[in-house]
Design a protein around this motif. Structure first.
Motif, PDB file in Angstrom:
ATOM      1  N   THR A  51       9.539  10.374  -4.267  1.00  0.00           N
ATOM      2  CA  THR A  51      10.901   9.824  -4.274  1.00  0.00           C
ATOM      3  C   THR A  51      11.011   8.629  -3.344  1.00  0.00           C
ATOM      4  OG1 THR A  51      11.800  12.013  -4.774  1.00  0.00           O
ATOM      5  CG2 THR A  51      13.321  10.387  -3.879  1.00  0.00           C
ATOM      6  N   TRP A  52      10.418   8.751  -2.155  1.00  0.00           N
ATOM      7  CA  TRP A  52      10.492   7.660  -1.179  1.00  0.00           C
ATOM      8  C   TRP A  52       9.750   6.423  -1.687  1.00  0.00           C
ATOM      9  CZ3 TRP A  52       7.336   4.575   1.746  1.00  0.00           C
ATOM     10  CH2 TRP A  52       7.911   3.904   2.820  1.00  0.00           C
ATOM     11  N   LEU A  53       8.559   6.622  -2.225  1.00  0.00           N
ATOM     12  CA  LEU A  53       7.774   5.493  -2.731  1.00  0.00           C
ATOM     13  C   LEU A  53       8.476   4.802  -3.894  1.00  0.00           C
ATOM     14  CD1 LEU A  53       4.199   7.075  -2.610  1.00  0.00           C
ATOM     15  CD2 LEU A  53       4.994   5.135  -1.252  1.00  0.00           C
ATOM     16  N   ALA A  54       9.153   5.574  -4.731  1.00  0.00           N
ATOM     17  CA  ALA A  54       9.832   4.993  -5.881  1.00  0.00           C
ATOM     18  C   ALA A  54      11.080   4.213  -5.478  1.00  0.00           C
ATOM     19  CB  ALA A  54      10.206   6.088  -6.872  1.00  0.00           C
ATOM     20  N   ALA A  55      11.673   4.562  -4.333  1.00  0.00           N
ATOM     21  CA  ALA A  55      12.958   3.959  -3.957  1.00  0.00           C
ATOM     22  C   ALA A  55      12.855   2.886  -2.880  1.00  0.00           C
ATOM     23  CB  ALA A  55      13.919   5.061  -3.496  1.00  0.00           C
ATOM     24  N   THR A  56      11.823   2.940  -2.022  1.00  0.00           N
ATOM     25  CA  THR A  56      11.779   2.041  -0.880  1.00  0.00           C
ATOM     26  C   THR A  56      11.671   0.572  -1.289  1.00  0.00           C
ATOM     27  OG1 THR A  56      10.642   1.560   1.207  1.00  0.00           O
ATOM     28  CG2 THR A  56       9.272   2.209  -0.660  1.00  0.00           C
ATOM     29  N   GLN A  57      12.329  -0.280  -0.506  1.00  0.00           N
ATOM     30  CA  GLN A  57      12.259  -1.732  -0.718  1.00  0.00           C
ATOM     31  C   GLN A  57      11.157  -2.376   0.127  1.00  0.00           C
ATOM     32  OE1 GLN A  57      14.210  -3.213  -3.099  1.00  0.00           O
ATOM     33  NE2 GLN A  57      14.727  -1.055  -3.512  1.00  0.00           N
ATOM     34  N   LEU A  58      10.396  -1.549   0.832  1.00  0.00           N
ATOM     35  CA  LEU A  58       9.320  -2.076   1.677  1.00  0.00           C
ATOM     36  C   LEU A  58       8.089  -2.454   0.873  1.00  0.00           C
ATOM     37  CD1 LEU A  58       9.525   0.489   4.615  1.00  0.00           C
ATOM     38  CD2 LEU A  58      10.449  -1.843   4.571  1.00  0.00           C
ATOM     39  N   LEU A  59       8.053  -2.059  -0.399  1.00  0.00           N
ATOM     40  CA  LEU A  59       6.854  -2.249  -1.206  1.00  0.00           C
ATOM     41  C   LEU A  59       7.174  -2.997  -2.486  1.00  0.00           C
ATOM     42  CD1 LEU A  59       5.383   1.362  -0.879  1.00  0.00           C
ATOM     43  CD2 LEU A  59       4.489  -0.692   0.228  1.00  0.00           C
ATOM     44  N   HIS A  60       6.194  -3.786  -2.940  1.00  0.00           N
ATOM     45  CA  HIS A  60       6.260  -4.434  -4.246  1.00  0.00           C
ATOM     46  C   HIS A  60       6.006  -3.388  -5.328  1.00  0.00           C
ATOM     47  CE1 HIS A  60       4.914  -7.036  -7.582  1.00  0.00           C
ATOM     48  NE2 HIS A  60       5.691  -7.957  -7.031  1.00  0.00           N
ATOM     49  N   ASP A  61       6.479  -3.640  -6.552  1.00  0.00           N
ATOM     50  CA  ASP A  61       6.313  -2.663  -7.642  1.00  0.00           C
ATOM     51  C   ASP A  61       4.849  -2.326  -7.886  1.00  0.00           C
ATOM     52  OD1 ASP A  61       9.007  -2.481  -7.998  1.00  0.00           O
ATOM     53  OD2 ASP A  61       9.101  -3.899  -9.670  1.00  0.00           O
ATOM     54  N   GLU A  62       3.960  -3.321  -7.822  1.00  0.00           N
ATOM     55  CA  GLU A  62       2.538  -3.061  -8.041  1.00  0.00           C
ATOM     56  C   GLU A  62       1.975  -2.155  -6.965  1.00  0.00           C
ATOM     57  OE1 GLU A  62      -1.699  -5.493  -8.633  1.00  0.00           O
ATOM     58  OE2 GLU A  62       0.193  -6.592  -8.466  1.00  0.00           O
ATOM     59  N   ALA A  63       2.411  -2.384  -5.718  1.00  0.00           N
ATOM     60  CA  ALA A  63       1.962  -1.519  -4.622  1.00  0.00           C
ATOM     61  C   ALA A  63       2.501  -0.110  -4.796  1.00  0.00           C
ATOM     62  CB  ALA A  63       2.405  -2.101  -3.290  1.00  0.00           C
ATOM     63  N   ARG A  64       3.731  -0.001  -5.274  1.00  0.00           N
ATOM     64  CA  ARG A  64       4.336   1.309  -5.490  1.00  0.00           C
ATOM     65  C   ARG A  64       3.525   2.124  -6.494  1.00  0.00           C
ATOM     66  NH1 ARG A  64       9.641   0.505  -4.233  1.00  0.00           N
ATOM     67  NH2 ARG A  64       9.667  -1.350  -5.557  1.00  0.00           N
ATOM     68  N   ASP A  65       3.164   1.480  -7.616  1.00  0.00           N
ATOM     69  CA  ASP A  65       2.394   2.176  -8.647  1.00  0.00           C
ATOM     70  C   ASP A  65       1.030   2.603  -8.127  1.00  0.00           C
ATOM     71  OD1 ASP A  65       4.496   1.793 -10.371  1.00  0.00           O
ATOM     72  OD2 ASP A  65       3.647  -0.013 -11.295  1.00  0.00           O
ATOM     73  N   SER A  66       0.395   1.722  -7.372  1.00  0.00           N
ATOM     74  CA  SER A  66      -0.936   2.036  -6.853  1.00  0.00           C
ATOM     75  C   SER A  66      -0.884   3.185  -5.853  1.00  0.00           C
ATOM     76  CB  SER A  66      -1.541   0.791  -6.194  1.00  0.00           C
ATOM     77  OG  SER A  66      -2.819   1.087  -5.666  1.00  0.00           O
ATOM     78  N   LEU A  67       0.108   3.166  -4.956  1.00  0.00           N
ATOM     79  CA  LEU A  67       0.206   4.214  -3.943  1.00  0.00           C
ATOM     80  C   LEU A  67       0.595   5.567  -4.537  1.00  0.00           C
ATOM     81  CD1 LEU A  67       1.951   2.298  -1.021  1.00  0.00           C
ATOM     82  CD2 LEU A  67      -0.470   2.792  -1.313  1.00  0.00           C
ATOM     83  N   LEU A  68       1.141   5.551  -5.736  1.00  0.00           N
ATOM     84  CA  LEU A  68       1.475   6.801  -6.406  1.00  0.00           C
ATOM     85  C   LEU A  68       0.274   7.399  -7.150  1.00  0.00           C
ATOM     86  CD1 LEU A  68       5.054   5.995  -7.733  1.00  0.00           C
ATOM     87  CD2 LEU A  68       4.435   7.861  -6.186  1.00  0.00           C
ATOM     88  N   GLY A  69      -0.910   6.800  -6.955  1.00  0.00           N
ATOM     89  CA  GLY A  69      -2.125   7.377  -7.515  1.00  0.00           C
ATOM     90  C   GLY A  69      -2.495   6.842  -8.862  1.00  0.00           C
ATOM     91  N   GLU A  70      -2.057   5.623  -9.195  1.00  0.00           N
ATOM     92  CA  GLU A  70      -2.360   5.058 -10.504  1.00  0.00           C
ATOM     93  C   GLU A  70      -3.755   4.443 -10.573  1.00  0.00           C
ATOM     94  OE1 GLU A  70      -0.484   5.392 -13.150  1.00  0.00           O
ATOM     95  OE2 GLU A  70       0.993   6.505 -11.996  1.00  0.00           O
ATOM     96  N   SER A  71      -4.415   4.216  -9.442  1.00  0.00           N
ATOM     97  CA  SER A  71      -5.734   3.575  -9.432  1.00  0.00           C
ATOM     98  C   SER A  71      -6.759   4.536  -8.854  1.00  0.00           C
ATOM     99  CB  SER A  71      -5.699   2.287  -8.599  1.00  0.00           C
ATOM    100  OG  SER A  71      -5.320   2.564  -7.268  1.00  0.00           O
ATOM    101  N   ASN A  72      -7.997   4.434  -9.342  1.00  0.00           N
ATOM    102  CA  ASN A  72      -9.071   5.309  -8.885  1.00  0.00           C
ATOM    103  C   ASN A  72     -10.249   4.548  -8.296  1.00  0.00           C
ATOM    104  OD1 ASN A  72      -7.981   7.904  -9.523  1.00  0.00           O
ATOM    105  ND2 ASN A  72      -8.308   7.454 -11.679  1.00  0.00           N
ATOM    106  N   ARG A  73     -10.683   3.497  -8.980  1.00  0.00           N
ATOM    107  CA  ARG A  73     -11.848   2.752  -8.506  1.00  0.00           C
ATOM    108  C   ARG A  73     -11.457   1.845  -7.342  1.00  0.00           C
ATOM    109  NH1 ARG A  73     -16.321   2.979 -11.356  1.00  0.00           N
ATOM    110  NH2 ARG A  73     -17.049   0.991 -10.576  1.00  0.00           N
ATOM    111  N   PRO A  74     -12.427   1.516  -6.459  1.00  0.00           N
ATOM    112  CA  PRO A  74     -12.132   0.613  -5.348  1.00  0.00           C
ATOM    113  C   PRO A  74     -11.575  -0.719  -5.844  1.00  0.00           C
ATOM    114  CG  PRO A  74     -14.260   1.659  -5.044  1.00  0.00           C
ATOM    115  CD  PRO A  74     -13.801   2.031  -6.418  1.00  0.00           C
ATOM    116  N   LYS A  75     -10.506  -1.181  -5.204  1.00  0.00           N
ATOM    117  CA  LYS A  75      -9.923  -2.457  -5.602  1.00  0.00           C
ATOM    118  C   LYS A  75      -9.262  -3.116  -4.415  1.00  0.00           C
ATOM    119  CE  LYS A  75      -5.211  -1.361  -7.103  1.00  0.00           C
ATOM    120  NZ  LYS A  75      -4.246  -1.479  -8.204  1.00  0.00           N
TER     121      LYS A  75
END
Length: 325
Positions: A52-76
């Protein structure tokens, strides 16, 4: 002045630490406002409060939000709004789980903040928490990035060293004709392959990170990142060498088993050669027809058995003289 709740420490945060600039950190409680000074907020993205916090916070860009929610697996590595979005992987050191089931640490970092997430425990995170608790941790966000990369790399390197020691012990056992079990060797090979799959791009990521022009990353930090990448490269070389040694050992085990099978087949063929004449004679004398020699003599069976023994010994002697035995 009212502070947005989305800029406060969420419930259930793994840790919320403000770096004091002297190697230590001050812990923030849930609900405390996030400061303007460098801080590290670490979340478990599988928890509803963190999601909920990650989806709502304005501290992060949308791309960062998706990544921090576990959308990426390989090193990037992605440059984003003056900061960096990274996904790094390391071995799984959690109890009861296999090391090759690698865990991921995802984080967004800039000059003022580090927001990281994970689902399973990450050993490098624990290492940094202990360093900060002892006053020997990173001084700022740039130091945090270097310290985290180093902690993850050292943890992985220690595991590669352990695998090398196991392979070396298995090689010694093989030379002593104490062949390791194929399943154990296959398990080690699987770990080596998975490690190579994830660590090769992570080494390239470190090399790229050391050359990126980032205002808040000092030259010494980039030099240390380059050294970490080189160290990981050396471990990758060791990993490739270990994989080659494991393949050679697998071939040695296969050759040994093939040799054993060939030797047994050879012995069985010699036994068949020795007893073939005996089988022919017993079949001949076993027919129910008149005129069989010795049929009426009380010594006939004994003489026949003696003849069979002499025939077997004679064939065995002949095979031995021709060095077939």
């Amino acid at each position: 002045m009212t502070i947005d709740v989305d800029n406060r420490v969420p419930e259930g945060a793994v840790n919320a630490l403000v770096l004091d600039g002297q190697g230590g950190a001050i812990s923030l409680m849930a609900g405390a406002s996030l400061p303007a000074t460098p801080y590290w907020l670490h979340l478990d993205y599988s928890q509803p409060a963190a999601q909920t916090w990650l989806a709502a916070t304005q501290l992060l860009h949308d791309e960062a939000r998706d990544s921090l929610l576990g959308e990426s697996n390989r090193p990037k590595l992605v440059k984003l709004n003056g900061g960096l979005l990274l996904t790094l992987r390391t071995i799984n050191s959690n109890a009861g789980q296999r090391p090759e089931q690698m865990v991921a640490l995802r984080f967004y970092i800039n000059e003022h903040k580090v927001i990281s997430t994970r689902r399973r425990h990450v050993g490098g995170v624990v290492t940094l928490q202990q360093l900060l608790a002892g006053g020997r941790g990173p001084l700022n966000c740039g130091d945090w990035l270097v310290a985290m990369c180093e902690a993850l790399t050292e943890e992985t390197g220690d595991h590669i060293d352990d695998l090398q020691e196991r392979i070396a012990q298995m090689e010694e056992d093989t030379l002593a004709q104490q062949l390791p079990h194929r399943r154990e060797l296959a398990h080690i090979r699987r770990q080596l392959i998975v490690l190579r799959r994830y660590l090769a791009p992570q080494r390239d990521l470190y090399a790229r990170l050391a050359k990126e022009k980032i205002a808040w990353l000092e030259a010494d930090d980039q030099r240390r990142l380059e050294e970490i990448g080189e160290r990981l490269g050396r471990w990758l070389d060791d990993l490739n060498a270990s994989l080659f040694r494991a393949d050679m050992m697998s071939e040695e085990i296969s050759a040994h088993h093939a040799e054993q099978l060939s030797r047994r087949s050879y012995l069985m063929s010699l036994f068949a050669m020795v007893f073939l004449p005996v089988s022919a004679l017993t079949g001949l004398f076993g027919v129910n027809l008149g005129g069989i020699p010795g049929a009426q003599s009380p010594w006939g069976f004994g003489l026949f058995c003696g003849l069979m023994v002499l025939l077997v010994l004679g064939l065995a002697l002949w095979l031995w003289r021709r060095r077939w035995l």
